[in-house]
Motif scaffolding. Structure first.
Motif, PDB file in Angstrom:
ATOM      1  N   GLY A  62      82.045  32.512  46.950  1.00 56.53           N
ATOM      2  CA  GLY A  62      82.002  31.156  46.687  1.00 56.53           C
ATOM      3  C   GLY A  62      82.477  31.010  44.830  1.00 56.53           C
ATOM      4  O   GLY A  62      83.194  30.267  44.328  1.00 56.53           O
ATOM      5  N   THR A  63      82.066  32.100  44.269  1.00 55.06           N
ATOM      6  CA  THR A  63      82.252  32.227  42.831  1.00 55.06           C
ATOM      7  C   THR A  63      84.040  32.402  42.398  1.00 55.06           C
ATOM      8  O   THR A  63      84.705  31.922  41.595  1.00 55.06           O
ATOM      9  N   HIS A  64      84.350  33.274  43.508  1.00 59.14           N
ATOM     10  CA  HIS A  64      85.756  33.213  43.376  1.00 59.14           C
ATOM     11  C   HIS A  64      86.822  31.999  43.497  1.00 59.14           C
ATOM     12  O   HIS A  64      87.702  31.680  42.880  1.00 59.14           O
ATOM     13  N   VAL A  65      86.045  31.307  44.580  1.00 57.43           N
ATOM     14  CA  VAL A  65      86.577  29.881  44.829  1.00 57.43           C
ATOM     15  C   VAL A  65      86.637  29.070  43.788  1.00 57.43           C
ATOM     16  O   VAL A  65      87.517  28.502  43.286  1.00 57.43           O
ATOM     17  N   GLY A  66      85.287  29.171  43.091  1.00 59.28           N
ATOM     18  CA  GLY A  66      84.922  28.326  42.074  1.00 59.28           C
ATOM     19  C   GLY A  66      86.022  28.421  40.763  1.00 59.28           C
ATOM     20  O   GLY A  66      86.528  27.704  40.140  1.00 59.28           O
ATOM     21  N   LEU A  67      86.117  29.939  40.544  1.00 59.47           N
ATOM     22  CA  LEU A  67      87.171  30.189  39.359  1.00 59.47           C
ATOM     23  C   LEU A  67      88.641  29.595  39.826  1.00 59.47           C
ATOM     24  O   LEU A  67      89.088  29.330  38.894  1.00 59.47           O
ATOM     25  N   GLY A  68      88.976  29.973  41.193  1.00 53.26           N
ATOM     26  CA  GLY A  68      90.408  29.503  41.522  1.00 53.26           C
ATOM     27  C   GLY A  68      90.507  27.966  41.278  1.00 53.26           C
ATOM     28  O   GLY A  68      91.299  27.578  40.882  1.00 53.26           O
ATOM     29  N   ILE A  69      89.404  27.189  41.578  1.00 51.96           N
ATOM     30  CA  ILE A  69      89.325  25.841  41.241  1.00 51.96           C
ATOM     31  C   ILE A  69      89.779  25.447  39.850  1.00 51.96           C
ATOM     32  O   ILE A  69      90.525  24.769  39.587  1.00 51.96           O
ATOM     33  N   ILE A  70      88.888  26.190  38.843  1.00 49.22           N
ATOM     34  CA  ILE A  70      89.232  26.033  37.421  1.00 49.22           C
ATOM     35  C   ILE A  70      90.680  26.253  37.046  1.00 49.22           C
ATOM     36  O   ILE A  70      91.306  25.618  36.325  1.00 49.22           O
ATOM     37  N   TRP A  71      91.163  27.293  37.776  1.00 53.30           N
ATOM     38  CA  TRP A  71      92.469  27.942  37.407  1.00 53.30           C
ATOM     39  C   TRP A  71      93.655  26.738  37.786  1.00 53.30           C
ATOM     40  O   TRP A  71      94.307  26.249  37.177  1.00 53.30           O
ATOM     41  N   LEU A  72      93.203  26.198  39.160  1.00 48.52           N
ATOM     42  CA  LEU A  72      94.186  25.130  39.685  1.00 48.52           C
ATOM     43  C   LEU A  72      94.224  23.769  38.759  1.00 48.52           C
ATOM     44  O   LEU A  72      95.178  23.307  38.403  1.00 48.52           O
ATOM     45  N   LEU A  73      93.097  23.316  38.367  1.00 43.89           N
ATOM     46  CA  LEU A  73      92.807  22.232  37.499  1.00 43.89           C
ATOM     47  C   LEU A  73      93.585  22.481  36.250  1.00 43.89           C
ATOM     48  O   LEU A  73      93.979  21.461  35.572  1.00 43.89           O
ATOM     49  N   THR A  74      93.252  23.651  35.560  1.00 40.83           N
ATOM     50  CA  THR A  74      94.114  24.078  34.465  1.00 40.83           C
ATOM     51  C   THR A  74      95.532  23.902  34.286  1.00 40.83           C
ATOM     52  O   THR A  74      96.280  23.045  33.643  1.00 40.83           O
ATOM     53  N   LEU A  75      96.017  24.196  35.764  1.00 36.08           N
ATOM     54  CA  LEU A  75      97.536  24.144  35.888  1.00 36.08           C
ATOM     55  C   LEU A  75      97.950  22.552  36.017  1.00 36.08           C
ATOM     56  O   LEU A  75      98.893  22.014  35.508  1.00 36.08           O
ATOM     57  N   PHE A  76      96.982  22.003  36.840  1.00 34.70           N
ATOM     58  CA  PHE A  76      97.303  20.552  36.887  1.00 34.70           C
ATOM     59  C   PHE A  76      97.352  19.906  35.492  1.00 34.70           C
ATOM     60  O   PHE A  76      98.176  19.186  35.281  1.00 34.70           O
ATOM     61  N   ALA A  77      96.467  20.094  34.405  1.00 34.45           N
ATOM     62  CA  ALA A  77      96.226  19.592  33.358  1.00 34.45           C
ATOM     63  C   ALA A  77      97.471  19.878  32.378  1.00 34.45           C
ATOM     64  O   ALA A  77      98.167  19.102  31.708  1.00 34.45           O
ATOM     65  N   LEU A  78      97.897  21.287  32.425  1.00 36.90           N
ATOM     66  CA  LEU A  78      99.048  21.602  31.711  1.00 36.90           C
ATOM     67  C   LEU A  78     100.284  21.009  32.146  1.00 36.90           C
ATOM     68  O   LEU A  78     101.248  20.890  31.281  1.00 36.90           O
ATOM     69  N   SER A  79     100.230  20.652  33.499  1.00 38.96           N
ATOM     70  CA  SER A  79     101.841  20.090  33.741  1.00 38.96           C
ATOM     71  C   SER A  79     101.841  18.869  33.073  1.00 38.96           C
ATOM     72  O   SER A  79     103.088  18.415  32.940  1.00 38.96           O
ATOM     73  N   PHE A  80     100.714  17.963  32.581  1.00 32.04           N
ATOM     74  CA  PHE A  80     101.296  16.896  31.542  1.00 32.04           C
ATOM     75  C   PHE A  80     101.579  17.078  30.305  1.00 32.04           C
ATOM     76  O   PHE A  80     101.900  16.108  29.812  1.00 32.04           O
ATOM     77  N   ARG A  81     101.543  18.387  29.851  1.00 31.21           N
ATOM     78  CA  ARG A  81     101.816  18.723  28.586  1.00 31.21           C
ATOM     79  C   ARG A  81     103.247  19.281  28.508  1.00 31.21           C
ATOM     80  O   ARG A  81     103.535  20.145  27.709  1.00 31.21           O
ATOM     81  N   GLY A  82     103.657  19.456  29.779  1.00 29.54           N
ATOM     82  CA  GLY A  82     105.041  20.153  29.950  1.00 29.54           C
ATOM     83  C   GLY A  82     104.941  21.673  30.126  1.00 29.54           C
ATOM     84  O   GLY A  82     106.145  22.108  29.797  1.00 29.54           O
ATOM     85  N   LEU A  83     103.874  22.220  30.359  1.00 29.53           N
ATOM     86  CA  LEU A  83     103.753  23.557  30.075  1.00 29.53           C
ATOM     87  C   LEU A  83     103.902  24.309  31.451  1.00 29.53           C
ATOM     88  O   LEU A  83     103.841  25.375  31.829  1.00 29.53           O
ATOM     89  N   VAL A  84     103.838  23.471  32.578  1.00 25.90           N
ATOM     90  CA  VAL A  84     104.125  23.736  33.887  1.00 25.90           C
ATOM     91  C   VAL A  84     105.372  23.465  34.547  1.00 25.90           C
ATOM     92  O   VAL A  84     105.560  21.959  34.726  1.00 25.90           O
ATOM     93  N   ARG A  85     106.377  23.779  34.605  1.00 26.58           N
ATOM     94  CA  ARG A  85     107.866  23.393  34.861  1.00 26.58           C
ATOM     95  C   ARG A  85     108.527  24.205  36.057  1.00 26.58           C
ATOM     96  O   ARG A  85     107.941  25.103  36.630  1.00 26.58           O
ATOM     97  N   GLN A  86     109.378  23.843  36.449  1.00 29.52           N
ATOM     98  CA  GLN A  86     110.304  24.314  37.347  1.00 29.52           C
ATOM     99  C   GLN A  86     110.673  25.888  37.060  1.00 29.52           C
ATOM    100  O   GLN A  86     110.580  26.867  37.711  1.00 29.52           O
ATOM    101  N   ASP A  87     110.775  26.078  35.856  1.00 27.61           N
ATOM    102  CA  ASP A  87     111.619  27.404  35.357  1.00 27.61           C
ATOM    103  C   ASP A  87     110.189  28.233  35.144  1.00 27.61           C
ATOM    104  O   ASP A  87     110.553  29.464  34.964  1.00 27.61           O
ATOM    105  N   ASN A  88     109.080  27.657  34.895  1.00 23.32           N
ATOM    106  CA  ASN A  88     108.146  28.846  34.805  1.00 23.32           C
ATOM    107  C   ASN A  88     107.113  28.577  36.160  1.00 23.32           C
ATOM    108  O   ASN A  88     105.747  28.774  36.035  1.00 23.32           O
ATOM    109  N   ALA A  89     107.731  28.112  37.446  1.00 21.72           N
ATOM    110  CA  ALA A  89     106.885  28.249  38.573  1.00 21.72           C
ATOM    111  C   ALA A  89     106.097  29.279  39.149  1.00 21.72           C
ATOM    112  O   ALA A  89     105.152  29.251  39.701  1.00 21.72           O
ATOM    113  N   GLU A  90     106.442  30.341  38.465  1.00 22.97           N
ATOM    114  CA  GLU A  90     105.701  31.598  38.676  1.00 22.97           C
ATOM    115  C   GLU A  90     104.317  31.612  38.534  1.00 22.97           C
ATOM    116  O   GLU A  90     103.535  32.402  39.040  1.00 22.97           O
ATOM    117  N   LYS A  91     103.927  30.846  37.282  1.00 25.48           N
ATOM    118  CA  LYS A  91     102.674  30.768  36.806  1.00 25.48           C
ATOM    119  C   LYS A  91     101.819  30.065  38.127  1.00 25.48           C
ATOM    120  O   LYS A  91     100.680  30.846  38.470  1.00 25.48           O
TER     121      LYS A  91
END
Lengths: 201, 611
Positions: A145-174
């Motif tokens: 469950g802790t692994h899942v929780g850390l994963g959720i934080i990670w996913l939400l960080t990616l979600f938030a970063l996409s609004f600042r243009g930090l998650v894009r097509q060219d760095n989709a590898e993130k």
């Protein structure tokens, strides 16, 4: 050094011997290590299976239909993860946001299910120190469950970063790398679900 | 990109003591991190050595009461834990950090900030473990901490909490740095450096890192279970609830035996770099050295129960594990013969690194042979838990790993610090240590065969062990003199040593092609590699030595892209260690603060511009 040379040198700095990016190789290597980690936890559970001297025992408190649903929720989140990555790779950032948020929500739903399950079990008298089953079950599923929780934080960080243009097509590898982790955590749950819940007691 | 490209000019102006300290705290340069590992673990070498001398002083004469039984338990436990986790592993990490990028022609490791994180986690974790010595509540159940000696009933103090938390934190450091080195070696080799041209030391680093990644998790799980038992009342190792102390032994030794190879494979790497250089011959049987290293690592996972022959696993498991253990002698023997083959017919230059390498060969072989002896189950029944075993593992870990590390120090110190060590003093140190080592540990074979058990704090006159014990104590003090000589040698060399040329030993590998000490960017021009002994090849063909640039001024660094310094790794490490340390005292608020610091610094880390 001219600007062009500097740019060439910079591109050169990102050349890797295998062609695989450092980050992706790091994640694969980490997952290999994490396999051994979960392997040891599952081994502990299996060694102690049926060796508790007092109850409650697994067959008395497991609610297989409920856990099957929450397992299905977690597996579904792997699908939305794939859809999120596919959207981003095609440059559709808005669609990406929908799916990545859906993935995080499904993960949260799974954790909610786990919280409910833990509360149920403790009402049936199963605590961490009640018996070997309690110790090995709570520590194994809790760490998952802790692994899942850390994963959720990670996913939400990616979600938030996409609004600042930090998650894009060219760095989709993130997102791809976060996906590797997420799928791994799902696969581990399939193993745990099989060995802990489904194996006849 | 330009705004974050780090150049020397920017860091140069107005150096104050504070800015210098800050530059070390924020460094992401693998060479500086290597030096930090180096000096930290040399400090712990003195601590571990002091603990050893306490043990030997206590055992020097029968019925001694220099140490109380409880203190003695703490001292021998911490001697083992310090030497393994705070001396040999981090000294190897020091050389991984400093030399692996240089050997493979890279400008840094793959993840410079993760590398800094590894060091700070190691430092704080080691302080957590060492704090227990100062507070006199050090772990006291052996470095293996067998259950159920470790539960709250038999060990009510904080002793074992320092063990579970300190080693857990140190394990995270090892995992982080292993991930880094696997990626670095696989992904950052200079153009033309195929895997079969990678210097053996880098190969052994790769294998060691792989072993750590696959072996440590088992121990981490054991430590988690131990911590849950002690702090939260779980019953993993509680026999009254059906808990099985033997499970701990399995979890521990599934890590603990590969750990032995984690300690010794880097030593194989040093020897494989030193011997060719000082015999002026290419390494004999390079592919065999690589494959036997891999074979040792794989077999190393199938032998852990030879530490448990007397547990009562049954004849079949014992026979299987005895056989796999003997099998390991084959790839190890291959290595020994290849080193002999390298020496054979070479034009040998007697110098301190060579002496330590040859000393390693002799001592490690003796330890290996006694290892094969107790791979045999019936013989092990007789030898187990006696001083014979203590003799065995000191021959492989002191005469083996540490001798090789001393050789590596004399070999690479000039490159790291730009100063030569005094070779005459080094040779004196070698002979003192060789004699002292054998005086200390050879009689342990005899005492062990005579039945002297390990871990006893004293013995009576009638046992007849007094003479050899006194000899051992004298030998141990000679070893202490040897270590102090090395410290003196380093100290004087750093103050007033003869400046080291770029290539003092007529070296074969890339690190000798750049100045001593290397400039911050290592290679002004990334070398293109066409041979295993690249530098020899170039010298032979009279090719220009690559990248012969003056270090330090910084003009050459223009355009070379280096990662910017960062304080975040240290803060993250601090958060982690704070959480671990507070667990010992069940200070849950502090645990929460530590974890929050860790989480937020990881997020800050991911947002920090790093390219």
């Amino acid at each position: 050094m001219s600007h062009a040379n500097a740019a060439a040198a910079h591109a050169d700095a990102h050349r890797t011997s295998t062609g695989l990016s450092h980050n992706k190789l790091l994640m694969w290597t980490f997952l290999a290590s994490d396999c051994m980690f979960f392997g040891s936890l599952i081994m502990t559970y299996m060694v102690y299976r049926g060796r508790s001297v007092t109850g409650p025992y697994p067959d008395e408190i497991f609610n297989i239909p409920f856990t099957s649903v929450s397992a299905a929720v977690l597996l579904l989140s792997s699908l939305t993860m794939v859809l999120a990555l596919a959207a981003l790779q095609r440059g559709k950032v808005k669609v990406f946001r929908v799916w990545i948020l859906a993935t995080a929500l499904l993960g949260t739903l799974f954790l909610g299910g786990q919280y409910y399950e833990f509360t149920e079990f403790s009402q049936h008298g199963l605590g961490l120190g009640t018996n070997l089953f309690g110790s090995s079950f709570f520590v194994l599923t809790g760490i998952h469950g802790t692994h899942v929780g850390l994963g959720i934080i990670w996913l939400l960080t990616l979600f938030a970063l996409s609004f600042r243009g930090l998650v894009r097509q060219d760095n989709a590898e993130k997102v791809e790398i976060a996906g590797l982790y997420w799928h791994f955590v799902d696969i581990v749950w399939i193993v745990i679900f099989t060995f802990v819940y489904l194996l006849p007691y | 990109m330009a705004q974050s490209a780090f150049t020397l000019e920017r860091s140069a102006p107005q150096e104050t003591a504070l800015s210098r300290l800050w530059s070390w705290l924020t460094t992401v340069d693998h060479k500086r991190i290597g030096k930090l590992y180096f000096f930290t673990s040399l400090f712990y070498l003195l601590v571990g050595g002091l603990l050893a001398l306490l043990i030997r002083t206590q055992l020097a004469v029968p019925n001694n009461d220099f140490l109380s039984p409880d203190t003695y338990n703490q001292v021998f436990t911490m001697h083992g834990a310090v030497m393994i986790f705070l001396v040999v592993m981090p000294l190897n990490a020091a050389f991984f950090n400093y030399f692996v990028p240089l050997l493979i022609g890279a400008r840094d490791v793959a993840f410079p900030r993760l590398n800094a994180f590894s060091y700070w986690v190691f430092l704080f974790g080691s302080l957590l473990l060492a704090a227990s010595i100062v507070l006199r509540t050090a772990p006291n159940a052996g470095w293996f901490a067998y259950a159920n000696l470790t539960n709250n009933t038999f060990s009510p103090g904080h002793n074992l909490d320092y063990y579970s938390m300190g080693l857990q934190v140190l394990g995270i450091s090892s995992i982080a740095s292993s991930l880094n080195f696997v990626v670095t070696i696989i992904n950052m080799r200079a153009p033309g450096m195929t895997m079969m041209r990678v210097p053996i030391f880098a190969w052994m680093t790769l294998i060691t890192s792989g072993l750590l990644l696959l072996a440590l998790p088992s121990f981490s799980v054991g430590l988690i279970e131990l911590a849950f038992d002690r702090l939260f009342g779980a019953v993993f190792f509680e026999p009254s609830a059906g808990g099985d102390p033997v499970l701990w032994q399995h979890l521990f030794w599934i890590f603990g035996h590969p750990e032995v190879y984690i300690l010794i494979l880097p030593a194989f790497g040093y020897i494989s770099e030193i011997l060719p250089t000082f015999t002026r011959k290419p390494l004999f049987g390079y592919p065999f050295m690589v494959y036997s290293g891999i074979a040792i690592a794989i077999l190393g996972f199938g032998v852990w129960a030879h530490h448990m022959f007397t547990v009562g696993l049954g004849t079949v498991p014992n026979a299987v594990f005895g056989t796999t253990t003997m099998l390991i002698a084959i790839p190890t023997g291959v290595k020994i013969f290849n080193w002999l083959g390298t020496l054979w017919g070479g034009s040998i230059r007697i110098s301190t690194p060579l002496l330590f390498a040859v000393g390693f060969l002799g001592m490690f072989t003796i330890g290996g042979i006694s290892g094969v002896m107790h791979a045999s189950v019936p013989i092990d029944y007789w030898q187990t838990d006696t001083y014979f075993v203590v003799a065995h593992f000191h021959y492989v870990l002191f005469g083996g790993a540490l001798f090789a590390i001393f050789g590596a120090i004399y070999y690479w110190f000039p490159k790291m610090f730009g100063r030569m060590l005094n070779d005459k003093l080094g040779q004196v140190q070698f002979w003192i240590m060789l004699v002292g080592f054998n005086l200390t540990f050879f009689p342990m074979h005899l005492l062990g065969i005579d039945g002297m058990p390990r871990r006893i704090y004293t013995y009576t006159e009638e046992m007849g062990w007094a003479t050899w014990n006194l000899v051992e104590t004298i030998g141990a003090y000679m070893l202490g003199v040897g270590v102090l000589l090395m410290a003196y040698n380093m100290f004087t060399s750093l103050r007033s040593g003869q400046p080291a040329p770029a290539d003092p030993w007529d070296g074969r590998t890339l690190e000798w092609s750049i100045p001593s000490p290397p400039p911050v960017y290592n290679f002004a021009e990334v070398p293109v590699v066409s041979s295993r002994d690249e530098l020899w090849e170039r010298k032979l063909k009279k090719q220009a030595v690559p990248a012969a640039v003056k270090g330090g001024s910084g003009e050459e660094a223009e355009g070379i892209h280096l990662p910017p310094p960062s304080i975040v790794p240290m803060i993250a490490a601090f958060g982690l260690a704070l959480a671990g340390g507070s667990m010992v005292f069940k200070e849950w608020i502090l645990v929460g603060i530590g974890l929050a610091i860790l989480l937020f610094s990881i997020i800050a880390w991911s947002l920090e511009p790093n390219e």
